[in-house]
Design a protein around this motif. Sequence first.
Motif, mmCIF file in Angstrom:
data_model
loop_
_atom_site.group_PDB
_atom_site.id
_atom_site.type_symbol
_atom_site.label_atom_id
_atom_site.label_comp_id
_atom_site.label_asym_id
_atom_site.label_seq_id
_atom_site.Cartn_x
_atom_site.Cartn_y
_atom_site.Cartn_z
ATOM 1 N N PHE A 34 -5.615 1.518 7.857
ATOM 2 C CA PHE A 34 -4.993 0.354 8.479
ATOM 3 C C PHE A 34 -6.049 -0.673 8.859
ATOM 4 O O PHE A 34 -5.926 -1.865 8.571
ATOM 5 C CB PHE A 34 -4.197 0.787 9.714
ATOM 6 C CG PHE A 34 -3.474 -0.341 10.375
ATOM 7 C CD1 PHE A 34 -2.185 -0.665 10.000
ATOM 8 C CD2 PHE A 34 -4.080 -1.090 11.368
ATOM 9 C CE1 PHE A 34 -1.512 -1.712 10.589
ATOM 10 C CE2 PHE A 34 -3.426 -2.148 11.965
ATOM 11 C CZ PHE A 34 -2.141 -2.461 11.576
ATOM 12 N N THR A 77 -4.809 4.981 2.569
ATOM 13 C CA THR A 77 -5.050 3.619 3.055
ATOM 14 C C THR A 77 -5.507 3.634 4.512
ATOM 15 O O THR A 77 -4.955 4.353 5.335
ATOM 16 C CB THR A 77 -3.750 2.790 2.942
ATOM 17 O OG1 THR A 77 -3.312 2.808 1.586
ATOM 18 C CG2 THR A 77 -3.973 1.350 3.396
ATOM 19 N N ALA A 103 -7.663 -2.558 5.928
ATOM 20 C CA ALA A 103 -6.773 -3.569 5.359
ATOM 21 C C ALA A 103 -6.719 -4.801 6.257
ATOM 22 O O ALA A 103 -6.913 -5.935 5.806
ATOM 23 C CB ALA A 103 -5.372 -2.978 5.160
ATOM 24 N N ALA A 104 -6.471 -4.589 7.544
ATOM 25 C CA ALA A 104 -6.311 -5.717 8.471
ATOM 26 C C ALA A 104 -7.599 -6.528 8.564
ATOM 27 O O ALA A 104 -7.584 -7.761 8.449
ATOM 28 C CB ALA A 104 -5.904 -5.202 9.849
ATOM 29 N N ALA A 152 -8.654 -8.365 5.112
ATOM 30 C CA ALA A 152 -7.951 -9.618 4.809
ATOM 31 C C ALA A 152 -8.449 -10.735 5.709
ATOM 32 O O ALA A 152 -8.676 -11.861 5.267
ATOM 33 C CB ALA A 152 -6.443 -9.418 4.975
ATOM 34 N N ALA A 160 -7.997 -14.309 3.777
ATOM 35 C CA ALA A 160 -6.988 -14.175 2.727
ATOM 36 C C ALA A 160 -5.600 -14.230 3.335
ATOM 37 O O ALA A 160 -5.245 -13.382 4.156
ATOM 38 C CB ALA A 160 -7.175 -12.849 1.977
ATOM 39 N N ASP A 161 -4.809 -15.212 2.915
ATOM 40 C CA ASP A 161 -3.444 -15.332 3.421
ATOM 41 C C ASP A 161 -2.519 -14.474 2.567
ATOM 42 O O ASP A 161 -1.773 -14.982 1.733
ATOM 43 C CB ASP A 161 -2.998 -16.802 3.396
ATOM 44 C CG ASP A 161 -1.573 -16.969 3.922
ATOM 45 O OD1 ASP A 161 -1.088 -16.059 4.619
ATOM 46 O OD2 ASP A 161 -0.956 -18.008 3.620
ATOM 47 N N VAL A 162 -2.612 -13.152 2.766
ATOM 48 C CA VAL A 162 -1.756 -12.237 2.015
ATOM 49 C C VAL A 162 -0.918 -11.416 2.991
ATOM 50 O O VAL A 162 -1.354 -11.102 4.086
ATOM 51 C CB VAL A 162 -2.573 -11.271 1.121
ATOM 52 C CG1 VAL A 162 -3.315 -12.034 0.048
ATOM 53 C CG2 VAL A 162 -3.537 -10.444 1.956
ATOM 54 N N THR A 163 0.302 -11.117 2.569
ATOM 55 C CA THR A 163 1.171 -10.220 3.336
ATOM 56 C C THR A 163 0.860 -8.799 2.903
ATOM 57 O O THR A 163 0.790 -8.519 1.707
ATOM 58 C CB THR A 163 2.649 -10.559 3.044
ATOM 59 O OG1 THR A 163 2.891 -11.897 3.475
ATOM 60 C CG2 THR A 163 3.581 -9.603 3.778
ATOM 61 N N MET A 164 0.640 -7.907 3.883
ATOM 62 C CA MET A 164 0.297 -6.523 3.533
ATOM 63 C C MET A 164 1.366 -5.591 4.066
ATOM 64 O O MET A 164 1.638 -5.559 5.263
ATOM 65 C CB MET A 164 -1.067 -6.172 4.116
ATOM 66 C CG MET A 164 -2.197 -6.997 3.499
ATOM 67 S SD MET A 164 -3.817 -6.559 4.155
ATOM 68 C CE MET A 164 -3.690 -7.326 5.778
ATOM 69 N N LEU A 165 1.962 -4.800 3.171
ATOM 70 C CA LEU A 165 3.048 -3.911 3.561
ATOM 71 C C LEU A 165 2.593 -2.461 3.589
ATOM 72 O O LEU A 165 1.906 -1.998 2.680
ATOM 73 C CB LEU A 165 4.213 -4.009 2.568
ATOM 74 C CG LEU A 165 4.918 -5.350 2.405
ATOM 75 C CD1 LEU A 165 6.135 -5.178 1.494
ATOM 76 C CD2 LEU A 165 5.360 -5.885 3.751
ATOM 77 N N VAL A 166 3.007 -1.758 4.643
ATOM 78 C CA VAL A 166 2.894 -0.303 4.672
ATOM 79 C C VAL A 166 4.037 0.221 3.804
ATOM 80 O O VAL A 166 5.202 -0.036 4.101
ATOM 81 C CB VAL A 166 3.051 0.233 6.110
ATOM 82 C CG1 VAL A 166 2.986 1.763 6.115
ATOM 83 C CG2 VAL A 166 1.992 -0.357 7.034
ATOM 84 N N GLY A 167 3.697 0.900 2.718
ATOM 85 C CA GLY A 167 4.732 1.381 1.800
ATOM 86 C C GLY A 167 5.637 2.392 2.475
ATOM 87 O O GLY A 167 5.219 3.502 2.769
ATOM 88 N N PHE A 180 0.846 -1.194 0.000
ATOM 89 C CA PHE A 180 0.000 0.000 0.000
ATOM 90 C C PHE A 180 0.883 1.246 0.000
ATOM 91 O O PHE A 180 1.583 1.519 0.969
ATOM 92 C CB PHE A 180 -0.895 0.018 1.238
ATOM 93 C CG PHE A 180 -1.970 -1.031 1.257
ATOM 94 C CD1 PHE A 180 -3.095 -0.902 0.454
ATOM 95 C CD2 PHE A 180 -1.868 -2.144 2.071
ATOM 96 C CE1 PHE A 180 -4.105 -1.873 0.472
ATOM 97 C CE2 PHE A 180 -2.862 -3.115 2.103
ATOM 98 C CZ PHE A 180 -3.983 -2.975 1.295
ATOM 99 N N PHE A 181 0.851 2.020 -1.093
ATOM 100 C CA PHE A 181 1.611 3.265 -1.125
ATOM 101 C C PHE A 181 0.715 4.471 -0.909
ATOM 102 O O PHE A 181 1.200 5.561 -0.659
ATOM 103 C CB PHE A 181 2.361 3.417 -2.455
ATOM 104 C CG PHE A 181 3.590 2.590 -2.503
ATOM 105 C CD1 PHE A 181 4.648 2.853 -1.647
ATOM 106 C CD2 PHE A 181 3.685 1.521 -3.361
ATOM 107 C CE1 PHE A 181 5.777 2.070 -1.665
ATOM 108 C CE2 PHE A 181 4.819 0.730 -3.391
ATOM 109 C CZ PHE A 181 5.858 1.012 -2.533
#
Lengths: 353, 353
Positions: B302, B300, B305-306, B309, B314-321, B295-296
Amino acid sequence: MTSPVGLHRVVEPAGVLPQAAWRLDASPEIAPNEVRIRVERLNLDAASFRQLWEKHGGDGDAVRAEVLEIVSARGKMQNPVTGSGGMLIGTVEEAGRRSPLGLRVGQRVATLVSLTLTPLTILDGLARWDGRSEQVPCDGYAILFARSIAAVLPADLDPQLSLAVLDVCGAPALTARVVSRYVVERERAGDPTPVRVAVIGGAGKSGSLSLAAARRAGAARTVGVVPVVAERDALTAVGLADAVALADARDPVALSTAVTTALEAPADVTVVCVDVPGCEHGAVLATADGGTVVFFSMATSFAAAALGAEGLAADVTMLVGNGYVPGHAEFALGLLRSEPGVRALFEARLAAD
Amino acid sequence: MTSPVGLHRVVEPAGVLPQAAWRLDASPEIAPNEVRIRVERLNLDAASFRQLWEKHGGDGDAVRAEVLEIVSARGKMQNPVTGSGGMLIGTVEEAGRRSPLGLRVGQRVATLVSLTLTPLTILDGLARWDGRSEQVPCDGYAILFARSIAAVLPADLDPQLSLAVLDVCGAPALTARVVSRYVVERERAGDPTPVRVAVIGGAGKSGSLSLAAARRAGAARTVGVVPVVAERDALTAVGLADAVALADARDPVALSTAVTTALEAPADVTVVCVDVPGCEHGAVLATADGGTVVFFSMATSFAAAALGAEGLAADVTMLVGNGYVPGHAEFALGLLRSEPGVRALFEARLAAD
């Protein structure tokens, strides 16, 4: 075919997923791929309960009235300020013939998807709840979609204990995954540097599980950071961390000094488990270059994290703590069973509630 | 010794880092480890400018007045609603003898730390700005701390072009790092599955750079998602993505369908570069299990997103850009120089401003 993610339950605004909806249809009739749960207890998210509690100055009746109002207006329990919900425990009342969840009528379950997207109707006016605790006795209905997650409650554990663990079970699973990646990479590179882990809020539910998970994943040195002496003593007594430090996580300089002193270096992995705003900068400052910060607190500000790391020229990976990792429920319940320190903290917490 | 992260410039509240402060001391006298820049142009963060623009219904004079009021009240340009800032361009006016930044008086530089933590004084009332663009001609002073980042502007590029690239240079660097990790892991495992990348907002500044970075890092198939036909045509014409799809990123079902159709599978890496709220769920839904969302966008949420998912299991890794990755400025300027498609989009954008 009814939507597996519950789109058909969204009343307004149209076209969004249930979690983003203002209002859901919480009527008890289920579609063939849905499951209806008879609710016996809600477990409010800590950030949500704290906001309600502080807003109403500790007036339990007012907290109860607002929760009733939210659920009645929205068809789900989602705190409009924090955006967060919680989870619930109950019994399977009806399972649609096309539900893929494998649940049977009469099974006692906990939902592992958030209350923020779970259609909910309260029937008893929360008459058995004094509004003074996150654990809410409740009679009502909730609906699970096809793509939901529910754990059948283990027979060997007190259901309240299971619920408290399942509520935060994403944290230890993701912590273990992140820490083990550092361990494997160092081994692969032949680098003997120990992997260091800091857990901010280490005496809490997600914090104590994350400390146990970090150690199990191969962390060579761990520190639990806590805000008050009572938590320091409790966490020290159970021996879940190599070091326990006292610091206000909202004070970046104090937090990073505490972590760096306890670990003799900045952390490779910093796990944020405290439900107060303003911990982003301290967590970044406490983390080594090349390290990772995992934010589990719903009070995390995306902008504060992103701009804080940039402003500090910090090369850290920052993860939004995803509450879902495959196998997370079994992993967390396993930690509770095998780590007496974790169990002691959870039981003390439940006894105090 | 004066604080390398600027704690001595924080006026209120006490004890926080400059980015979290309500007000900074923007006086022009520098400490021995600081640098004073004579400002010639501010570049407002896109989310911040959009918020101001919409709040004032496109009234440029009102936008200008509010920017002046913010900087005067806070000693920095940080939008109180979005929390975001931007960056600036200027000339080194005085460099303290103990500054580690290596800057010399007279050098023309761009700051790569956010305006949200940069002490700033405006001297000309922004008289040369019509309030209708993110690029703000400005005479004033700004202060850099010891732990800041500033790039000397390259002689071979128009300064406005450099500034536009440097403003978003964290995005392509982090995208390249994440994508190359998937490429390396698949190679190591002997897995021939192509690495698929989706960039939401692919025709924008950070989006076009991220598409170029993904391809350079080994992505086998890329899609750029855009909201309007004009952007679709522009992105298609420059050939930066293997596919270009039209979808509203706030509509989770539409977004995930567009991505999955274009890539013939969900994305391994989804990069969110659009500055509108509500894109979290669609990004998660468009991403494969085991994949990563970066996420850039400062818009966004938080919690969205949390919880999104988790709610989708959803087994996804979520990054704070993170806007800072070592070498990010050189990498982004290199993409601009070597990718005619990137350069064409940037030049068209500047011409339209």
